[in-house]
Scaffold this active site. Structure first.
Site, mmCIF file in Angstrom:
data_model
loop_
_atom_site.group_PDB
_atom_site.id
_atom_site.type_symbol
_atom_site.label_atom_id
_atom_site.label_comp_id
_atom_site.label_asym_id
_atom_site.label_seq_id
_atom_site.Cartn_x
_atom_site.Cartn_y
_atom_site.Cartn_z
ATOM 1 N N CYS A 4 0.840 -1.202 0.000
ATOM 2 C CA CYS A 4 0.000 0.000 0.000
ATOM 3 C C CYS A 4 0.880 1.261 0.000
ATOM 4 C CB CYS A 4 -0.981 -0.067 1.175
ATOM 5 S SG CYS A 4 -2.333 1.112 1.033
ATOM 6 N N HIS A 43 -3.484 -5.787 1.083
ATOM 7 C CA HIS A 43 -2.794 -5.989 2.355
ATOM 8 C C HIS A 43 -2.723 -7.461 2.762
ATOM 9 C CE1 HIS A 43 -2.480 -1.776 3.754
ATOM 10 N NE2 HIS A 43 -3.538 -1.580 2.987
ATOM 11 N N GLU A 47 -0.740 -8.660 4.981
ATOM 12 C CA GLU A 47 -0.448 -8.750 6.425
ATOM 13 C C GLU A 47 -1.716 -8.705 7.274
ATOM 14 O OE1 GLU A 47 -0.537 -6.111 4.749
ATOM 15 O OE2 GLU A 47 -0.865 -4.330 5.968
#
Lengths: 234, 79
Positions: free
Chosen positions: A92, A209, A211
């Site tokens: 990002c 994302h 994570e």
């Protein structure tokens, strides 16, 4: 991980305004790595074999998203690490930084809708012949969240051709069935590009994302294999 | 000396923000407005006497930080 075995060290760089740093640190630990927080004013990566530039709003997105962070002291070390073949994952805002420092091609424009978009998207995996992507399979569809206002990837036509012919596309936005279609593209990115790798394959930038998706409790595990690949490349 | 740096999206880059502004202007009755492009104006207070040297320095700063050459053009104006 057996006792005494050294875990792979992964640096997570924290900028003023980062807000996905804790998720990134947690994701690295969740797949067995040793997560090392590194402040952006630091000048070295503390013997880490891989780096995550996390998401967020570094420097409040002043000037352009990622533009100020690109000139932070730590970025010299990140560039050196990348040039020596070290693994770098920009997520990002971290992807925006990689574009601003020129480690990946192109630039981000404001989303076509002019809106901040925060929702799940589907991604098609385009390559798996690199250490950073080897835990995935070609054509595999991942469901990951996006949360950005500047994710509309742009480059001039010559660079777009180079990106396509050079196999720099790691992920494209697609529908649930893996079809890359204009209506599955959330932000207007050219060629539906959601993630890019550099020529040597050791620098990966992506808007979604991974994570945030390393545990079922947090909505899914579709990001886990990617984070594991990074830890194993460290 | 106050130096102006004008940064704008390149002509071939779509500007959805400008387009949204144009549509609202049109709704307000400003139908004569064709295209709208949104840019940035930065005013730099810079020390120095030699205008050529000053311009060169500010242009260097614009290339390094103030504008992104992939999507933006810039123009430096001295008083």
């Amino acid at each position: 991980m057996t006792d005494g075995a050294r875990r792979s060290r992964v640096a997570v760089v924290i900028f003023p305004g980062s807000n996905c740093d804790r998720d990134a640190l947690g994701a690295v630990e969740a797949v067995g790595g040793e997560a090392v927080p590194v402040w952006h004013q630091s000048r070295d990566l503390q013997r880490c074999g891989a780096v995550i530039l996390p998401g967020g709003f570094s420097y409040g997105d002043y000037l352009r998203a990622g533009a100020m962070a690109a000139h932070s002291p730590i970025m010299k070390a990140v560039r050196r690490h990348a040039e020596q073949g070290g693994a770098v994952l920009g997520i990002c805002n971290g992807f925006q930084m990689l574009l601003e420092v020129g480690l990946l091609p192109g630039a981000m424009l404001m989303n076509r809708s002019l809106r901040f978009i925060c929702r799940d998207v589907f991604l098609r995996v385009e390559r798996t012949d690199l250490a950073l992507l080897r835990t995935l399979s070609v054509g595999q569809v991942l469901r990951l969240p996006i949360a950005h206002k500047e994710g509309n990837w742009f480059a001039d036509p010559a660079v777009v051709r180079e990106v396509e012919s050079g196999g720099a596309v790691a992920f494209r936005y697609c529908d649930a069935g893996g079809q890359v279609r204009p209506d599955a593209n959330p932000n207007g990115a050219l060629q539906g590009i959601a993630g890019l790798v550099n020529r040597d394959g050791n620098v990966l930038g992506m808007m979604p994302h991974p994570e945030r998706r390393v545990a079922r409790l947090l909505g899914g595990e579709d990001g886990r294999a990617l984070v594991r690949a990074l830890v194993e490349a460290a | 000396m106050q130096v102006e740096v004008r940064v704008k999206l390149k002509d071939q880059v779509l500007d959805p923000q400008g387009e949204a502004i144009r549509r609202v202007l049109c709704n307000l009755g400003y139908e004569e407005v064709g295209q709208v492009r949104v840019g940035k104006l930065m005013l730099l207070e810079v020390a120095g006497e030699d205008p050529e040297l000053l311009r060169a320095r500010v242009e260097e700063a614009a290339r390094e930080l103030l504008a992104n050459p992939v999507i933006e053009d810039f123009e430096v104006r001295l008083p």
